[in-house]
Scaffold this motif. Structure first.
Motif, short mmCIF file in Angstrom:
data_model
loop_
_atom_site.label_atom_id
_atom_site.label_comp_id
_atom_site.label_asym_id
_atom_site.label_seq_id
_atom_site.Cartn_x
_atom_site.Cartn_y
_atom_site.Cartn_z
N SER A 24 0.81 -1.22 0.00
CA SER A 24 0.00 0.00 0.00
C SER A 24 0.84 1.28 0.00
O SER A 24 0.32 2.36 -0.24
N LEU A 219 -4.67 11.05 -8.21
CA LEU A 219 -4.01 9.80 -8.61
C LEU A 219 -4.22 8.75 -7.53
O LEU A 219 -4.27 9.07 -6.34
N THR A 220 -4.31 7.50 -7.95
CA THR A 220 -4.43 6.39 -7.02
C THR A 220 -3.22 5.48 -7.17
O THR A 220 -2.90 5.05 -8.29
N VAL A 221 -2.55 5.20 -6.06
CA VAL A 221 -1.41 4.29 -6.09
C VAL A 221 -1.94 2.87 -6.09
O VAL A 221 -2.59 2.43 -5.13
N VAL A 222 -1.70 2.14 -7.15
CA VAL A 222 -2.21 0.78 -7.28
C VAL A 222 -1.38 -0.18 -6.44
O VAL A 222 -1.90 -1.03 -5.70
N ARG A 223 -0.06 -0.04 -6.52
CA ARG A 223 0.81 -0.95 -5.77
C ARG A 223 2.20 -0.34 -5.63
O ARG A 223 2.67 0.32 -6.54
N THR A 224 2.83 -0.58 -4.51
CA THR A 224 4.20 -0.17 -4.29
C THR A 224 5.04 -1.41 -4.02
O THR A 224 4.64 -2.27 -3.23
#
Length: 253
Positions: A24, A219-224
């Protein structure tokens, strides 16, 4: 001429970044934070311009959480005159995107009326390299990016900037936005007396509402994820074997 320097609070460059197990984001708990190295170079350059009598005042500004006051105090200890914190988030995990930061800085620039905005070319946490360019567009000012040398003279500035082919020298009209690169200078260390004096220098607290700017994320962080581990190297027994590996396996020749 007043110089405005945006600075960002980031994970210290000496710290090994840890990623949350669920992907996340980055774990910021109990992690040492410091000023973005590129912004530190911008602060140093602004102070040098003041020491040369070109700049009359150096104002540092940060957009983020209240803990960013520590970062601003560091800049004040280096030699900046005053600081402004735009407290745009309550949680350290909250990301303020470049466009929102650029809008806040543009509003602040109209209020402060600086002759020059000096900032780092990018932040080492997200490597966006976008805020300076967006700020220039919003203000309608000249811009010079990746600066390795800056000379201000009257109503213009001459900037040597790093490009793929080497160095490019351009002349721009002031007011302008300049983003700096690593080779511009070597930032000074703040002495203990200056650290003590910095506590008495003015630091104003503002909010995005004061400037009518919406900092809602777009913006949405999809995966780190952490970088893939590098494979172990191999020793070749001869030049012919090396050439064969490069040709048949790596396919680079």
């Amino acid at each position: 001429m007043k110089v405005l320097v945006p600075v960002k609070r980031v994970i210290d460059y000496n710290v090994k970044v840890r990623v949350h197990s669920d992907g996340s984001g980055v774990d910021l708990a109990n992690v040492k934070m410091s000023m973005n190295p590129f912004d530190e170079i911008a602060v140093e350059e602004a102070i040098r311009l003041k020491e040369k009598g070109i700049a009359s005042e150096v104002v540092v500004v940060s957009v983020g959480v209240k803990q960013a006051q520590e970062t601003l105090r560091t800049a004040l200890a280096m030699g900046a005159d005053r600081a402004i914190l735009i407290e745009a988030a309550a949680n350290v995990d909250t990301v303020i995107e470049p466009l929102a930061v650029a809008k806040l800085l543009a509003s602040l620039a109209k209020e402060e009326a600086p002759g020059l905005i000096l900032g780092g070319k990018q932040a080492i946490d997200n490597d966006m390299n976008a805020t300076g360019q967006m700020l220039s567009a919003l203000l309608g000012w000249s811009q010079a990016t990746f600066a390795s040398e800056v000379t201000a003279d009257g109503d213009s500035a001459t900037v040597s900037r790093e490009v793929d082919g080497g160095l490019q020298t351009i002349k721009i009209k002031l007011p302008a936005v300049i983003t700096v690169d690593l080779r511009l200078n070597e930032p000074r260390y703040a002495s203990l007396p200056n650290i003590m004096k910095a506590k008495a220098k003015p630091l104003a607290i503002k909010t995005p509402a004061d400037y009518g700017v919406d900092v809602t994320r777009r913006l949405t962080v999809v995966r780190t994820a952490e970088p893939a581990r590098r494979k172990a190297g191999a020793k070749m027994g001869s030049v012919d074997e090396l050439i064969a590996k490069l040709r048949d396996e790596a396919r680079v020749i």
